[in-house]
Design a protein around this motif. Structure first.
Motif, PDB file in Angstrom:
ATOM      1  N   ILE A  49     -51.432  -3.962  -4.289  1.00  0.00           N
ATOM      2  CA  ILE A  49     -50.930  -4.511  -5.557  1.00  0.00           C
ATOM      3  C   ILE A  49     -49.420  -4.310  -5.614  1.00  0.00           C
ATOM      4  O   ILE A  49     -48.917  -3.202  -5.411  1.00  0.00           O
ATOM      5  CB  ILE A  49     -51.584  -3.791  -6.764  1.00  0.00           C
ATOM      6  N   GLY A  50     -48.701  -5.382  -5.904  1.00  0.00           N
ATOM      7  CA  GLY A  50     -47.255  -5.275  -6.077  1.00  0.00           C
ATOM      8  C   GLY A  50     -46.918  -4.896  -7.509  1.00  0.00           C
ATOM      9  O   GLY A  50     -47.613  -5.290  -8.447  1.00  0.00           O
ATOM     10  N   ALA A  51     -45.872  -4.137  -7.690  1.00  0.00           N
ATOM     11  CA  ALA A  51     -45.428  -3.717  -9.028  1.00  0.00           C
ATOM     12  C   ALA A  51     -43.924  -3.963  -9.122  1.00  0.00           C
ATOM     13  O   ALA A  51     -43.123  -3.026  -9.115  1.00  0.00           O
ATOM     14  CB  ALA A  51     -45.779  -2.253  -9.264  1.00  0.00           C
ATOM     15  N   ILE A  52     -43.555  -5.234  -9.206  1.00  0.00           N
ATOM     16  CA  ILE A  52     -42.149  -5.621  -9.195  1.00  0.00           C
ATOM     17  C   ILE A  52     -41.376  -4.966 -10.341  1.00  0.00           C
ATOM     18  O   ILE A  52     -40.288  -4.426 -10.138  1.00  0.00           O
ATOM     19  CB  ILE A  52     -41.997  -7.159  -9.274  1.00  0.00           C
ATOM     20  N   ALA A  53     -41.921  -5.012 -11.541  1.00  0.00           N
ATOM     21  CA  ALA A  53     -41.211  -4.445 -12.697  1.00  0.00           C
ATOM     22  C   ALA A  53     -40.978  -2.953 -12.516  1.00  0.00           C
ATOM     23  O   ALA A  53     -39.888  -2.448 -12.818  1.00  0.00           O
ATOM     24  CB  ALA A  53     -41.985  -4.719 -13.983  1.00  0.00           C
ATOM     25  N   LEU A  54     -41.979  -2.238 -12.006  1.00  0.00           N
ATOM     26  CA  LEU A  54     -41.816  -0.802 -11.782  1.00  0.00           C
ATOM     27  C   LEU A  54     -40.795  -0.553 -10.675  1.00  0.00           C
ATOM     28  O   LEU A  54     -39.967   0.354 -10.786  1.00  0.00           O
ATOM     29  CB  LEU A  54     -43.155  -0.136 -11.450  1.00  0.00           C
ATOM     30  N   GLN A  55     -40.830  -1.346  -9.616  1.00  0.00           N
ATOM     31  CA  GLN A  55     -39.840  -1.213  -8.548  1.00  0.00           C
ATOM     32  C   GLN A  55     -38.431  -1.418  -9.092  1.00  0.00           C
ATOM     33  O   GLN A  55     -37.513  -0.665  -8.748  1.00  0.00           O
ATOM     34  CB  GLN A  55     -40.087  -2.272  -7.460  1.00  0.00           C
ATOM     35  N   GLU A  56     -38.265  -2.423  -9.923  1.00  0.00           N
ATOM     36  CA  GLU A  56     -36.949  -2.678 -10.495  1.00  0.00           C
ATOM     37  C   GLU A  56     -36.548  -1.565 -11.465  1.00  0.00           C
ATOM     38  O   GLU A  56     -35.378  -1.180 -11.511  1.00  0.00           O
ATOM     39  CB  GLU A  56     -36.916  -4.040 -11.179  1.00  0.00           C
ATOM     40  N   ALA A  57     -37.497  -1.042 -12.219  1.00  0.00           N
ATOM     41  CA  ALA A  57     -37.193   0.071 -13.129  1.00  0.00           C
ATOM     42  C   ALA A  57     -36.720   1.290 -12.335  1.00  0.00           C
ATOM     43  O   ALA A  57     -35.785   1.991 -12.762  1.00  0.00           O
ATOM     44  CB  ALA A  57     -38.408   0.409 -13.979  1.00  0.00           C
ATOM     45  N   VAL A  58     -37.333   1.529 -11.187  1.00  0.00           N
ATOM     46  CA  VAL A  58     -36.900   2.634 -10.327  1.00  0.00           C
ATOM     47  C   VAL A  58     -35.475   2.366  -9.836  1.00  0.00           C
ATOM     48  O   VAL A  58     -34.636   3.279  -9.802  1.00  0.00           O
ATOM     49  CB  VAL A  58     -37.890   2.835  -9.151  1.00  0.00           C
ATOM     50  N   SER A 124     -23.080 -11.610 -17.231  1.00  0.00           N
ATOM     51  CA  SER A 124     -24.497 -11.256 -17.221  1.00  0.00           C
ATOM     52  C   SER A 124     -25.020 -11.112 -18.650  1.00  0.00           C
ATOM     53  O   SER A 124     -26.122 -11.551 -18.974  1.00  0.00           O
ATOM     54  CB  SER A 124     -24.711  -9.957 -16.436  1.00  0.00           C
ATOM     55  N   TRP A 125     -24.211 -10.497 -19.508  1.00  0.00           N
ATOM     56  CA  TRP A 125     -24.581 -10.352 -20.923  1.00  0.00           C
ATOM     57  C   TRP A 125     -24.618 -11.713 -21.622  1.00  0.00           C
ATOM     58  O   TRP A 125     -25.457 -11.947 -22.494  1.00  0.00           O
ATOM     59  CB  TRP A 125     -23.604  -9.429 -21.645  1.00  0.00           C
ATOM     60  N   ALA A 126     -23.686 -12.594 -21.263  1.00  0.00           N
ATOM     61  CA  ALA A 126     -23.596 -13.907 -21.916  1.00  0.00           C
ATOM     62  C   ALA A 126     -24.890 -14.710 -21.753  1.00  0.00           C
ATOM     63  O   ALA A 126     -25.258 -15.491 -22.631  1.00  0.00           O
ATOM     64  CB  ALA A 126     -22.412 -14.694 -21.366  1.00  0.00           C
ATOM     65  N   THR A 127     -25.563 -14.496 -20.644  1.00  0.00           N
ATOM     66  CA  THR A 127     -26.811 -15.239 -20.380  1.00  0.00           C
ATOM     67  C   THR A 127     -28.047 -14.353 -20.524  1.00  0.00           C
ATOM     68  O   THR A 127     -29.155 -14.815 -20.261  1.00  0.00           O
ATOM     69  CB  THR A 127     -26.788 -15.833 -18.964  1.00  0.00           C
ATOM     70  N   TYR A 128     -27.846 -13.103 -20.920  1.00  0.00           N
ATOM     71  CA  TYR A 128     -28.952 -12.128 -20.933  1.00  0.00           C
ATOM     72  C   TYR A 128     -29.730 -12.229 -19.632  1.00  0.00           C
ATOM     73  O   TYR A 128     -30.939 -12.423 -19.618  1.00  0.00           O
ATOM     74  CB  TYR A 128     -29.866 -12.315 -22.147  1.00  0.00           C
ATOM     75  N   GLU A 129     -28.989 -12.071 -18.536  1.00  0.00           N
ATOM     76  CA  GLU A 129     -29.533 -12.230 -17.192  1.00  0.00           C
ATOM     77  C   GLU A 129     -30.785 -11.390 -16.985  1.00  0.00           C
ATOM     78  O   GLU A 129     -30.832 -10.214 -17.340  1.00  0.00           O
ATOM     79  CB  GLU A 129     -28.464 -11.843 -16.167  1.00  0.00           C
ATOM     80  N   GLY A 130     -31.774 -12.012 -16.410  1.00  0.00           N
ATOM     81  CA  GLY A 130     -33.017 -11.339 -16.076  1.00  0.00           C
ATOM     82  C   GLY A 130     -33.254 -11.381 -14.581  1.00  0.00           C
ATOM     83  O   GLY A 130     -32.490 -11.987 -13.829  1.00  0.00           O
ATOM     84  N   SER A 131     -34.317 -10.769 -14.164  1.00  0.00           N
ATOM     85  CA  SER A 131     -34.656 -10.704 -12.753  1.00  0.00           C
ATOM     86  C   SER A 131     -35.010 -12.087 -12.214  1.00  0.00           C
ATOM     87  O   SER A 131     -35.596 -12.917 -12.905  1.00  0.00           O
ATOM     88  CB  SER A 131     -35.854  -9.767 -12.560  1.00  0.00           C
ATOM     89  N   ASN A 132     -34.687 -12.305 -10.954  1.00  0.00           N
ATOM     90  CA  ASN A 132     -35.083 -13.534 -10.272  1.00  0.00           C
ATOM     91  C   ASN A 132     -36.530 -13.467  -9.781  1.00  0.00           C
ATOM     92  O   ASN A 132     -37.100 -14.478  -9.392  1.00  0.00           O
ATOM     93  CB  ASN A 132     -34.159 -13.808  -9.075  1.00  0.00           C
ATOM     94  N   GLU A 133     -37.080 -12.283  -9.768  1.00  0.00           N
ATOM     95  CA  GLU A 133     -38.435 -12.071  -9.275  1.00  0.00           C
ATOM     96  C   GLU A 133     -39.463 -12.359 -10.368  1.00  0.00           C
ATOM     97  O   GLU A 133     -39.266 -12.000 -11.524  1.00  0.00           O
ATOM     98  CB  GLU A 133     -38.614 -10.622  -8.799  1.00  0.00           C
ATOM     99  N   SER A 134     -40.556 -12.968  -9.966  1.00  0.00           N
ATOM    100  CA  SER A 134     -41.660 -13.180 -10.904  1.00  0.00           C
ATOM    101  C   SER A 134     -42.236 -11.819 -11.279  1.00  0.00           C
ATOM    102  O   SER A 134     -42.564 -11.010 -10.411  1.00  0.00           O
ATOM    103  CB  SER A 134     -42.732 -14.044 -10.223  1.00  0.00           C
ATOM    104  N   GLY A 135     -42.335 -11.552 -12.552  1.00  0.00           N
ATOM    105  CA  GLY A 135     -42.835 -10.248 -13.009  1.00  0.00           C
ATOM    106  C   GLY A 135     -41.767  -9.178 -13.047  1.00  0.00           C
ATOM    107  O   GLY A 135     -42.055  -8.017 -13.305  1.00  0.00           O
TER     108      GLY A 135
END
Length: 183
Positions: A49-58, A124-135
């Motif tokens: 199981i992949g955990a992209i959000a947790l990986q990014e949080a780390v 980055s703030w101007a666009t409220y940049e988010g992750s490019n990864e799904s999830g």
């Protein structure tokens, strides 16, 4: 009856307290790094199981630990230095070397980093940049803001150290405080 410290030393004390609290908070994030990384590994290799959000949080936590605690490390005299000569210097000469290092290197580097990262962070703030990864996390702009946290906290700590160095070189810093930095 003890006198209250001069206003500039009070400012330096406030900066020191702020950076100490920030550094201590960031140090606790290492616990999350260990647990989060272990969970990501177990999920991926144990259950597929992949955990992209947790990986990014780390990854965000990792950035906070290193950039958020840099000023606290400077405050505690914990940065790496080549001290072949420095260690043999008198306390007064060490103070002068530290002050010159702050004036000639630390503060200019902070200004350079702040100037060059401002557009990067603000766009980055101007666009409220988010992750490019799904999830992935939707807070990339917050992660990029950690750069400005580094710049601000290091610059403030440099100013605090310069204030204390000035008082130390003038012989006006209380002995207890002199021992903290060069004891």
């Amino acid at each position: 009856m003890s006198q209250s410290p001069p206003p500039l030393l009070r400012v330096a004390g406030l900066i020191d307290a702020l950076n100490m609290r920030l550094g201590q908070l960031c140090a606790w994030i290492t616990l999350f790094l260990v647990i989060g990384t272990a969970i990501v590994v177990v999920l991926r290799y144990g259950f597929g199981i992949g955990a992209i959000a947790l990986q990014e949080a780390v990854m965000y936590g990792h950035a906070l630990v290193f950039m958020g605690a840099a000023a606290w490390t400077l405050q505690r005299n914990g940065h790496v230095r080549v001290d072949i000569f420095y260690q043999k210097f008198s306390s007064r000469r060490q103070t002068a070397v530290d002050g010159l290092g702050h004036l000639l290197f630390l503060l200019p580097v902070c200004l350079f980093l702040g100037w060059n990262s401002w557009d990067y962070v603000s766009s980055s703030w101007a666009t409220y940049e988010g992750s490019n990864e799904s999830g992935g996390l939707k807070f990339v702009y917050l992660q990029k803001s950690i750069i400005l946290l580094l710049v601000a906290s290091l610059a403030l700590q440099g100013i605090s150290d310069l204030i204390k160095a000035g008082y130390r070189l003038a012989g006006r810093l209380p002995e207890a405080e002199q021992e903290v930095k060069h004891g």
